[in-house]
Design a protein around this motif. Structure first.
Motif, PDB file in Angstrom:
ATOM      1  N   UNK A 121       0.873  -1.186   0.000  1.00  0.00           N
ATOM      2  CA  UNK A 121       0.000   0.000   0.000  1.00  0.00           C
ATOM      3  C   UNK A 121       0.901   1.225   0.000  1.00  0.00           C
ATOM      4  N   UNK A 122       0.754   2.076  -1.007  1.00  0.00           N
ATOM      5  CA  UNK A 122       1.558   3.295  -1.128  1.00  0.00           C
ATOM      6  C   UNK A 122       0.689   4.478  -0.723  1.00  0.00           C
ATOM      7  N   UNK A 123       1.075   5.148   0.370  1.00  0.00           N
ATOM      8  CA  UNK A 123       0.228   6.157   0.999  1.00  0.00           C
ATOM      9  C   UNK A 123       0.945   7.493   1.105  1.00  0.00           C
ATOM     10  N   UNK A 124       0.176   8.579   0.982  1.00  0.00           N
ATOM     11  CA  UNK A 124       0.725   9.912   1.215  1.00  0.00           C
ATOM     12  C   UNK A 124       0.839  10.155   2.717  1.00  0.00           C
ATOM     13  N   UNK A 125       1.843  10.898   3.177  1.00  0.00           N
ATOM     14  CA  UNK A 125       2.011  11.129   4.622  1.00  0.00           C
ATOM     15  C   UNK A 125       0.870  11.966   5.210  1.00  0.00           C
ATOM     16  N   UNK A 126       0.572  11.701   6.472  1.00  0.00           N
ATOM     17  CA  UNK A 126      -0.399  12.507   7.233  1.00  0.00           C
ATOM     18  C   UNK A 126       0.337  13.085   8.446  1.00  0.00           C
ATOM     19  N   UNK A 127       1.081  14.177   8.210  1.00  0.00           N
ATOM     20  CA  UNK A 127       1.966  14.699   9.244  1.00  0.00           C
ATOM     21  C   UNK A 127       1.205  15.168  10.481  1.00  0.00           C
ATOM     22  N   UNK A 128       0.003  15.678  10.301  1.00  0.00           N
ATOM     23  CA  UNK A 128      -0.768  16.123  11.462  1.00  0.00           C
ATOM     24  C   UNK A 128      -1.015  14.990  12.442  1.00  0.00           C
ATOM     25  N   UNK A 129      -1.359  13.810  11.924  1.00  0.00           N
ATOM     26  CA  UNK A 129      -1.585  12.657  12.796  1.00  0.00           C
ATOM     27  C   UNK A 129      -0.281  12.190  13.430  1.00  0.00           C
ATOM     28  N   UNK A 130       0.809  12.184  12.655  1.00  0.00           N
ATOM     29  CA  UNK A 130       2.089  11.754  13.218  1.00  0.00           C
ATOM     30  C   UNK A 130       2.513  12.680  14.365  1.00  0.00           C
ATOM     31  N   UNK A 131       2.280  13.978  14.196  1.00  0.00           N
ATOM     32  CA  UNK A 131       2.635  14.932  15.250  1.00  0.00           C
ATOM     33  C   UNK A 131       1.785  14.707  16.495  1.00  0.00           C
ATOM     34  N   UNK A 132       0.511  14.389  16.292  1.00  0.00           N
ATOM     35  CA  UNK A 132      -0.372  14.139  17.441  1.00  0.00           C
ATOM     36  C   UNK A 132       0.088  12.910  18.217  1.00  0.00           C
ATOM     37  N   UNK A 133       0.425  11.831  17.518  1.00  0.00           N
ATOM     38  CA  UNK A 133       0.913  10.626  18.188  1.00  0.00           C
ATOM     39  C   UNK A 133       2.250  10.910  18.873  1.00  0.00           C
ATOM     40  N   UNK A 134       3.116  11.693  18.220  1.00  0.00           N
ATOM     41  CA  UNK A 134       4.405  12.050  18.810  1.00  0.00           C
ATOM     42  C   UNK A 134       4.222  12.794  20.123  1.00  0.00           C
ATOM     43  N   UNK A 135       3.249  13.702  20.167  1.00  0.00           N
ATOM     44  CA  UNK A 135       3.011  14.442  21.421  1.00  0.00           C
ATOM     45  C   UNK A 135       2.630  13.486  22.551  1.00  0.00           C
ATOM     46  N   UNK A 136       1.853  12.462  22.239  1.00  0.00           N
ATOM     47  CA  UNK A 136       1.486  11.477  23.259  1.00  0.00           C
ATOM     48  C   UNK A 136       2.721  10.745  23.772  1.00  0.00           C
ATOM     49  N   UNK A 137       3.594  10.335  22.852  1.00  0.00           N
ATOM     50  CA  UNK A 137       4.817   9.618  23.242  1.00  0.00           C
ATOM     51  C   UNK A 137       5.730  10.517  24.062  1.00  0.00           C
ATOM     52  N   UNK A 138       5.910  11.774  23.633  1.00  0.00           N
ATOM     53  CA  UNK A 138       6.801  12.679  24.358  1.00  0.00           C
ATOM     54  C   UNK A 138       6.244  13.001  25.747  1.00  0.00           C
ATOM     55  N   UNK A 139       4.922  13.013  25.869  1.00  0.00           N
ATOM     56  CA  UNK A 139       4.336  13.235  27.194  1.00  0.00           C
ATOM     57  C   UNK A 139       4.689  12.080  28.132  1.00  0.00           C
ATOM     58  N   UNK A 140       4.669  10.857  27.636  1.00  0.00           N
ATOM     59  CA  UNK A 140       5.052   9.701  28.453  1.00  0.00           C
ATOM     60  C   UNK A 140       6.520   9.779  28.850  1.00  0.00           C
ATOM     61  N   UNK A 141       7.365  10.235  27.946  1.00  0.00           N
ATOM     62  CA  UNK A 141       8.782  10.402  28.282  1.00  0.00           C
ATOM     63  C   UNK A 141       8.951  11.479  29.351  1.00  0.00           C
ATOM     64  N   UNK A 142       8.160  12.543  29.238  1.00  0.00           N
ATOM     65  CA  UNK A 142       8.243  13.622  30.221  1.00  0.00           C
ATOM     66  C   UNK A 142       7.846  13.186  31.614  1.00  0.00           C
ATOM     67  N   UNK A 143       7.063  12.111  31.724  1.00  0.00           N
ATOM     68  CA  UNK A 143       6.691  11.586  33.040  1.00  0.00           C
ATOM     69  C   UNK A 143       7.849  10.830  33.691  1.00  0.00           C
ATOM     70  N   UNK A 144       8.840  10.453  32.889  1.00  0.00           N
ATOM     71  CA  UNK A 144       9.993   9.729  33.434  1.00  0.00           C
ATOM     72  C   UNK A 144      11.062  10.670  33.965  1.00  0.00           C
ATOM     73  N   UNK A 145      11.194  11.850  33.340  1.00  0.00           N
ATOM     74  CA  UNK A 145      12.291  12.751  33.688  1.00  0.00           C
ATOM     75  C   UNK A 145      12.022  14.142  33.138  1.00  0.00           C
ATOM     76  N   UNK A 146      12.525  15.176  33.811  1.00  0.00           N
ATOM     77  CA  UNK A 146      12.434  16.521  33.232  1.00  0.00           C
ATOM     78  C   UNK A 146      13.418  16.738  32.093  1.00  0.00           C
ATOM     79  N   UNK A 147      14.387  15.836  31.945  1.00  0.00           N
ATOM     80  CA  UNK A 147      15.394  15.972  30.889  1.00  0.00           C
ATOM     81  C   UNK A 147      15.070  15.012  29.756  1.00  0.00           C
TER      82      UNK A 147
END
Length: 457
Positions: free
Chosen positions: A72-98
């Motif tokens: 399946x050849x798909x065009x990128x959906x950067x808005x969704x990738x950024x939203x998922x990234x924010x969720x992941x970075x929030x979990x990392x932020x719960x581990x450390x301030x750095x």
């Protein structure tokens, strides 16, 4: 070097492609390629199922189609990738301030700064819990590396792929590093690797054995000394949170050198658009446009143009990049292209709209008789539906475009949390079919209204 493996490196697995598979049940376990889908497109990410066929990032999409025609050849959906990234970075932020993000899907974390006990067992428990939390929050997998330095943590996460955890115990650094290619060391690119190869140096162990004096002779004082320190396991770079970026840039390395001038111009324009997407996502603008061109022989040049004021207008950046390319000879072949914007400012595109509206309110009115006649109405252009984009149909509910052509569009109606859905072929101008926003990867709470309308039958 730390005495405990408390620097964590997270790298999400085939991030863009994995988000698409999580979003589209019918694609799970199947080859997926995300990137430019046209004849001059380039692969951004390939799922692990596609990599089995030899498909890789930065490969021409046309070549990927030859290697894996059933993907399946798909065009990128950067808005969704950024939203998922924010969720992941929030979990990392719960581990450390750095937390030091490197991209949407990659970051370093200093676990000691977050209070994790400086032992291997404690670090491993944190890493395993992080992987479970990411899967629960996003449905995706990430690979975790743990070590006493940033370099080794990143190497460990590469060894952990996909969906694993590798811990490099203190005292074993040289044993782990020695057999690896010198390219595993940060800062060693193709040109440096070739210089070392000509001197008979191809592994990290051989780099360390060459000695600092020889590396300085080959590469210069700063690069040679830095490389010797890393090759001998010495990396005291700290995890730096909230780095203030001085520029925003994107670049692509091509599997085959580009010799067609039109193709080079096209790729540069595409990179300019991606660069502005990142610029806007960061809420920034910039006044200096930079292009980077690496030739077939690895020689690299940059050109820059400073604008009259900061901008985040894609047309302005694209045109400046094109002007800069005009003075560059690309006939011998281009291996890499890049576009960047520096001289960053903090105002966003919304501020520019506000300024324009204010100027319009204070401008003197034009006499009615001087107003230009309204343009003649042009017939509406047929709607275009790119593979992978989200849609919603008034009768069939949410879905995504599989393909279109000859006045028809094929849509699979499914949601991220449904079973694989039914495929329907519709007219491209079907009034009941509309573009839609991506649905969340994890189903909404039972008492929440369902996003995107009724589910497909």
């Amino acid at each position: 070097m730390r005495g405990a493996p408390t620097i964590l490196h997270l790298d999400m697995d085939a991030f863009y492609a994995s988000v698409e598979q999580a979003s589209k049940p019918s694609l799970r376990g199947k080859p997926v390629v995300v990137g430019g889908i046209g004849p001059r497109g380039v692969v951004a990410t390939a799922s692990y199922e596609a990599r089995v066929f030899g498909v890789r990032s930065a490969m021409a999409t046309a070549q990927a189609r030859r290697l894996c025609p059933n993907a399946a050849y798909l065009t990128p959906r950067f808005g969704l990738y950024q939203e998922v990234s924010r969720t992941v970075m929030r979990l990392l932020g719960e581990l450390s301030p750095l937390v030091e993000p490197l991209s949407l899907d990659e970051a370093f974390v200093d676990l000691e700064a977050g209070g994790t006990e400086p032992t291997a067992d404690a670090a491993r428990r944190v890493g395993e819990r992080l992987r479970r939390d990411i899967r629960a929050a996003t449905g995706l997998t990430g690979s975790v590396g743990l070590a006493g330095s940033k370099m080794l943590a990143k190497i460990a996460s590469e060894e952990a792929k996909p969906d694993g955890l590798v811990l490099i115990a203190p005292g074993t650094e040289l044993e782990v590093l020695g057999p690896m290619s010198v390219r595993a060391i940060p800062g060693v690119g193709p040109a440096t690797a070739e210089t070392l190869r000509r001197a008979g140096i191809t592994t990290v162990a051989e780099t360390a054995e060459a000695g600092e004096a020889e590396l300085v002779r080959l590469l210069g004082k700063a690069h040679g000394a830095g490389l010797y320190a890393l090759a001998t396991g010495h990396d005291d770079r700290p995890v730096v949170a909230e780095r203030d970026a001085k520029s925003v840039s994107v670049e692509d390395t091509f599997a085959e050198d580009l010799t067609d001038r039109t193709r080079v111009q096209y790729e540069l324009a595409r990179l300019a658009e991606r660069c502005v997407q990142r610029l806007r996502a960061a809420g920034r603008s910039g006044r200096t446009v930079v292009i980077k061109v690496r030739s077939y022989d690895f020689s690299t040049l940059t050109r820059s143009e400073t604008l009259r004021g900061p901008t985040d207008d894609v047309a302005v950046v694209r045109e400046a990049a094109a002007r800069l390319l005009d003075g560059v000879d690309t006939t011998a072949g281009v291996r890499l292209l890049g576009v960047g914007v520096s001289g960053l400012a903090d105002y966003t595109q919304e501020d520019l709209f506000a300024q324009a509206a204010s100027a319009a309110r204070t401008a003197p009115e034009t006499p009615a008789e001087a107003a230009p006649p309204p343009p003649a109405e042009a017939p509406p252009a047929p709607r275009r539906w790119s593979p992978g984009v989200d849609v919603h149909h008034a009768e069939y509910g949410p879905g995504w475009v599989q393909g279109s052509g000859l006045g028809r569009v094929t849509v699979r109606f499914e949601t991220p949390w449904s079973a694989p859905g039914r495929v329907r072929t519709l007219s491209v101008d079907d009034p009941a079919l509309e573009p839609a926003e991506p649905l969340p990867l994890i189903p909404p709470a039972p008492d929440a209204p369902e996003a995107g309308g009724p589910a497909a039958a």
